[in-house]
Motif scaffolding. Structure first.
Motif, PDB file in Angstrom:
ATOM      1  N   ARG A  43      -3.204   4.705  -2.531  1.00 16.41           N
ATOM      2  CA  ARG A  43      -3.113   3.321  -2.602  1.00 16.41           C
ATOM      3  C   ARG A  43      -4.396   2.573  -2.341  1.00 16.41           C
ATOM      4  NH1 ARG A  43      -1.998  -1.090   0.827  1.00 16.41           N
ATOM      5  NH2 ARG A  43      -2.251   0.418   2.685  1.00 16.41           N
ATOM      6  N   LYS A  44      -4.854   1.680  -3.022  1.00 15.45           N
ATOM      7  CA  LYS A  44      -5.927   1.033  -3.074  1.00 15.45           C
ATOM      8  C   LYS A  44      -5.735  -0.103  -1.962  1.00 15.45           C
ATOM      9  CE  LYS A  44      -7.492   1.899  -7.953  1.00 15.45           C
ATOM     10  NZ  LYS A  44      -7.806   1.339  -9.133  1.00 15.45           N
ATOM     11  N   PRO A  45      -7.042  -0.502  -1.433  1.00 16.37           N
ATOM     12  CA  PRO A  45      -6.668  -1.771  -0.485  1.00 16.37           C
ATOM     13  C   PRO A  45      -6.289  -2.877  -1.222  1.00 16.37           C
ATOM     14  CG  PRO A  45      -8.699  -0.497  -0.012  1.00 16.37           C
ATOM     15  CD  PRO A  45      -8.140   0.253  -1.406  1.00 16.37           C
ATOM     16  N   GLY A  46      -5.482  -3.632  -0.472  1.00 12.78           N
ATOM     17  CA  GLY A  46      -5.105  -4.827  -1.116  1.00 12.78           C
ATOM     18  C   GLY A  46      -3.935  -4.902  -2.499  1.00 12.78           C
ATOM     19  N   SER A  47      -3.258  -3.680  -2.562  1.00 10.58           N
ATOM     20  CA  SER A  47      -2.520  -3.485  -3.456  1.00 10.58           C
ATOM     21  C   SER A  47      -0.947  -3.450  -2.751  1.00 10.58           C
ATOM     22  CB  SER A  47      -2.353  -2.011  -4.061  1.00 10.58           C
ATOM     23  OG  SER A  47      -2.508  -0.948  -3.262  1.00 10.58           O
ATOM     24  N   ARG A  48       0.046  -2.931  -3.427  1.00 11.54           N
ATOM     25  CA  ARG A  48       1.440  -3.209  -2.771  1.00 11.54           C
ATOM     26  C   ARG A  48       1.410  -2.241  -1.534  1.00 11.54           C
ATOM     27  NH1 ARG A  48       5.050  -1.471  -7.829  1.00 11.54           N
ATOM     28  NH2 ARG A  48       3.088  -0.407  -8.225  1.00 11.54           N
ATOM     29  N   PRO A  49       2.322  -2.419  -0.454  1.00 11.73           N
ATOM     30  CA  PRO A  49       2.254  -1.759   0.662  1.00 11.73           C
ATOM     31  C   PRO A  49       2.956  -0.394   0.610  1.00 11.73           C
ATOM     32  CG  PRO A  49       3.330  -3.807   0.846  1.00 11.73           C
ATOM     33  CD  PRO A  49       3.000  -3.737  -0.364  1.00 11.73           C
ATOM     34  N   PRO A  50       2.634   0.524   1.420  1.00  9.16           N
ATOM     35  CA  PRO A  50       3.263   1.885   1.449  1.00  9.16           C
ATOM     36  C   PRO A  50       4.639   1.927   1.534  1.00  9.16           C
ATOM     37  CG  PRO A  50       2.444   1.226   3.620  1.00  9.16           C
ATOM     38  CD  PRO A  50       1.880   0.416   2.840  1.00  9.16           C
ATOM     39  N   PRO A  51       5.356   2.896   0.921  1.00  2.81           N
ATOM     40  CA  PRO A  51       6.865   2.469   0.750  1.00  2.81           C
ATOM     41  C   PRO A  51       7.633   3.320   1.797  1.00  2.81           C
ATOM     42  CG  PRO A  51       6.130   4.544  -0.141  1.00  2.81           C
ATOM     43  CD  PRO A  51       5.139   3.894   0.240  1.00  2.81           C
ATOM     44  N   TYR A  52       7.309   2.796   3.191  1.00  7.78           N
ATOM     45  CA  TYR A  52       8.174   2.912   4.315  1.00  7.78           C
ATOM     46  C   TYR A  52       9.489   2.364   4.095  1.00  7.78           C
ATOM     47  CZ  TYR A  52       3.621   4.124   6.858  1.00  7.78           C
ATOM     48  OH  TYR A  52       2.462   4.969   7.470  1.00  7.78           O
ATOM     49  N   ILE A  53      10.415   3.028   4.769  1.00  9.29           N
ATOM     50  CA  ILE A  53      11.852   2.632   4.684  1.00  9.29           C
ATOM     51  C   ILE A  53      11.985   1.130   5.001  1.00  9.29           C
ATOM     52  CG2 ILE A  53      14.119   3.086   5.166  1.00  9.29           C
ATOM     53  CD1 ILE A  53      13.749   5.816   5.673  1.00  9.29           C
ATOM     54  N   SER A  54      11.279   1.050   6.333  1.00  8.91           N
ATOM     55  CA  SER A  54      11.843  -0.516   6.726  1.00  8.91           C
ATOM     56  C   SER A  54      10.990  -1.448   5.811  1.00  8.91           C
ATOM     57  CB  SER A  54      10.918  -0.547   8.305  1.00  8.91           C
ATOM     58  OG  SER A  54      11.667   0.258   9.114  1.00  8.91           O
ATOM     59  N   ILE A  55       9.768  -1.355   5.545  1.00  9.39           N
ATOM     60  CA  ILE A  55       9.097  -1.921   4.420  1.00  9.39           C
ATOM     61  C   ILE A  55       9.822  -2.147   2.921  1.00  9.39           C
ATOM     62  CG2 ILE A  55       7.034  -2.398   3.087  1.00  9.39           C
ATOM     63  CD1 ILE A  55       5.219  -1.139   5.281  1.00  9.39           C
TER      64      ILE A  55
END
Length: 247
Positions: A43-55
């Motif tokens: 994941r590049k900085p500034g892109s979409r957040p990581p796919p944590y369940i809460s997110i």
């Protein structure tokens, strides 16, 4: 050949529908470009957040589905915890183990409702408390149930069910440790994968109660007999024990 009790489908249905519901939340979030897909290598900085369940379940419309899934799952998991407690109550020599499992799994269900109803963007502190309760106490309940499975040995299936449950408990514990360790190192994509694996293992563990539930029937008895009033738990226990002896 004995017929399976209809109650065997409760843990299986819980596991399948909870799993499906969480993945629906994930795919909605990916489709709306709210999270990075799990298949991404980095994941590049500034892109979409990581796919944590809460997110994934943090913003509408995914958050609406997420709340519904978590609330329903918590209710059904609590019902399973109570039925499992009643099933083992007449057979355990150390009641504190059975009680400990019921309490820990019940509090884990409370944590699930906190996770589902208080998204990260609304109340991060309370959300994290719910996450700790759901994962920590849920893992504890799995270990206790693994021990009880071997000790009680219902229908002489203790080893067949107990060994896989110990393996699942170990996998759940390992995933949880990896999850926190990877988060601390800011390896968020790997941490998110560990979290998803952790939840899938937890759902599989609870779904495995179908093994014992297939031998038992549970009924709620309402009587108007003042001379022989029984508590709900006592009534459940006597019915389970009586029907178990008849099988």
């Amino acid at each position: 050949m004995r017929k399976c009790s209809v109650w065997t489908f409760l843990p299986i249905t819980f596991a399948l529908f909870s799993c499906a519901g969480l993945w629906i939340v994930y795919f909605i979030a990916v489709e709306d470009e709210k999270v990075t897909p799990l298949t991404s290598e980095y994941r590049k900085p500034g892109s979409r957040p990581p796919p944590y369940i809460s997110i994934a379940g943090n913003t509408p419309p995914a958050s609406c589905v997420f709340s519904q899934v978590m609330n329903t799952a918590a209710f059904v998991a609590f019902a399973i915890a109570v039925l499992r407690y009643i099933q083992l109550k007449p057979r355990v020599q150390k009641p504190w183990l059975n009680i400990g499992s019921l309490v820990s799994l019940s509090l884990s269900c409370v944590g699930m409702t906190l996770v589902g109803n208080f998204q990260l963007s609304n109340d991060e502190e309370l959300h994290n408390v719910g996450t700790s309760m759901a994962f920590g106490l849920g893992t504890l309940a799995c270990w206790i149930q693994s021990v009880l499975t071997l000790k009680v040995n219902l229908r002489n299936e203790g080893r067949k069910a107990g060994v896989p449950r110990f393996l699942l408990s170990a996998a759940i514990t390992l995933c949880m440790l990896l999850y926190f360790a990877l988060m601390a190192q800011r390896m968020h994509m790997d941490a998110a994968r560990a979290q998803w694996a952790l939840v899938m293992f937890l759902l599989t563990f609870i779904g495995s109660f179908a093994i014992e539930f297939r031998h038992f029937s549970f009924e709620i008895v309402c009587t108007d007999n003042q001379d022989a009033a029984l508590s709900l738990s006592e009534t459940f226990s006597e019915i389970s024990e009586h029907q178990s002896d008849q099988l």
